[in-house]
Design an enzyme around this catalytic site. Structure first.
Site, PDB file in Angstrom:
ATOM      1  N   LEU A  32       0.876  -1.045  -0.101  1.00 37.09           N
ATOM      2  CA  LEU A  32      -0.269  -0.015  -0.022  1.00 37.09           C
ATOM      3  C   LEU A  32       1.052   1.267   0.116  1.00 37.09           C
ATOM      4  CD1 LEU A  32      -2.913  -0.732   2.539  1.00 37.09           C
ATOM      5  CD2 LEU A  32      -3.238  -0.080   0.338  1.00 37.09           C
ATOM      6  N   ASP A  33       0.484   2.022  -0.990  1.00 40.89           N
ATOM      7  CA  ASP A  33       1.451   3.455  -1.011  1.00 40.89           C
ATOM      8  C   ASP A  33       1.210   4.195   0.202  1.00 40.89           C
ATOM      9  OD1 ASP A  33       2.126   2.789  -3.529  1.00 40.89           O
ATOM     10  OD2 ASP A  33       0.583   4.222  -4.269  1.00 40.89           O
ATOM     11  N   PRO A  34       2.158   4.942   0.725  1.00 41.58           N
ATOM     12  CA  PRO A  34       2.139   5.867   1.970  1.00 41.58           C
ATOM     13  C   PRO A  34       0.931   6.446   2.214  1.00 41.58           C
ATOM     14  CG  PRO A  34       4.441   5.872   1.145  1.00 41.58           C
ATOM     15  CD  PRO A  34       3.603   5.063   0.054  1.00 41.58           C
ATOM     16  N   LEU A  35       0.488   7.090   0.983  1.00 41.55           N
ATOM     17  CA  LEU A  35      -0.777   7.964   0.934  1.00 41.55           C
ATOM     18  C   LEU A  35      -2.039   7.001   0.859  1.00 41.55           C
ATOM     19  CD1 LEU A  35       0.182  10.465  -1.871  1.00 41.55           C
ATOM     20  CD2 LEU A  35       0.299  10.817   0.685  1.00 41.55           C
ATOM     21  N   ALA A  36      -2.062   5.865   1.140  1.00 36.23           N
ATOM     22  CA  ALA A  36      -3.080   4.894   1.398  1.00 36.23           C
ATOM     23  C   ALA A  36      -3.099   4.350   2.761  1.00 36.23           C
ATOM     24  CB  ALA A  36      -3.156   3.854   0.393  1.00 36.23           C
TER      25      ALA A  36
END
Length: 303
Positions: A41-45
């Site tokens: 998961l991306d840091p923004l998710a």
């Protein structure tokens, strides 16, 4: 000294933390010798990030291949190079008039099987470098499209210019690309401003644990939250191996199984034995031969 811990933690990954960073923190928290995640998961998710400890890491590929469910918020009328909030808005357009009914129809009519071109801001590697490094250097690279399947799209809210919906899709789907493709079908542009993974099959609806909820617990209490090693394998047919074949199978040898044994049908199976529990994965051949595919350690007690 780190311990040999086996099981699966359904972590509720916070925003601002990479998947690798989340695994490292969980590994320290559980004082585990071995750990890995199953689908970044991306840091923004935020949201569900299954973390496999010990023997469970051998079966992480099954979770990588699993369907995922996301809650998405897209801001229409604005575009960023990364298709999310990682980069600044570089284009704005006046929104066409859109009603909730029109948006529901657009979601309903969106192709369920289609090819996505992976974004430049992604971890896919070309010539040994992730694409996002080329993107940040202002370089463009050709990317091969990938076939994905959208199982479900459901409108949650429309407060212009922000559109929120849930999506259930196959592995490899880029939600940022989906957001841009959906915006294009609405005759506009868009980028993701909110992304949360709600579930990973077969764990939809299972409790997720934040670091804040885990840290006050004792080591024993934390271990009690782990799912068993075989929890991700419910889609595999079960076969209970007779005692006479267990020793050879655990040593990686092909064994014969009785014709009348339940589950003796060609195909992949998860294997169990009385008093030992889960042994691993195997494949039943057309003549009743059971071939080991992936086994847990013989030293691991699953009684």
């Amino acid at each position: 000294m780190p311990a040999d811990i086996d099981g699966i933690l359904l972590l509720d990954k916070p925003l601002g933390v990479s998947s690798a960073g989340a695994v490292a923190r969980a590994k320290r928290l559980f004082d585990a010798r071995k750990a890995g995640h199953t689908g970044s998961l991306d840091p923004l998710a935020s949201g569900m990030l299954p973390i496999c400890f010990g023997e469970a890491t051998k079966f992480g590929a099954q979770l990588l291949d699993a369907d995922k469910t996301y809650r998405v918020t897209v801001r229409l009328g604005e575009r960023t190079p990364s298709a999310d909030r990682e980069s600044e808005v570089i284009e704005r357009r006046e929104l066409p008039p859109l009603s909730a009914l029109e948006l529901e129809q657009a979601l309903e009519e969106f192709p369920r099987e289609y090819s996505q071109v992976p974004p430049m801001h992604s971890a896919i590697k070309q010539d040994g470098k992730p694409l996002y490094e080329y993107a940040r250097a202002g370089q463009w690279r050709e990317r091969a499209p990938r076939s994905i399947v959208i199982h479900e799209l459901r409108l949650l809210d429309w407060q212009a210019p922000d559109l929120s919906f849930d999506v259930r899709c196959t592995k490899g789907a880029y939600i940022r690309v989906l957001a841009e493709d959906l915006a294009a079908r609405l005759s506009t542009i868009g980028h993701v401003i909110g992304l949360r993974r709600l579930g990973v099959a077969p764990f939809a609806g299972e409790p997720q644990w934040t670091f804040e909820s885990l840290e006050p617990l004792t080591a024993v209490q934390r271990l009690g939250l782990l799912l068993p090693v075989d929890a991700a394998l419910t889609g595999w047919r079960r076969l209970d191996l007779p005692a006479e074949g267990v020793s050879a199978f655990r040593q990686g040898q092909t064994v014969s199984i009785p014709v009348e044994l339940p589950g003796n049908v060609p195909g992949n199976v998860r294997i169990y034995a009385a008093g030992l529990g889960f042994l691993g994965l195997g494949a039943v051949g057309p003549v009743g031969r059971l071939v080991p595919l992936r086994l847990i350690s013989a030293a691991t007690n699953r009684a």
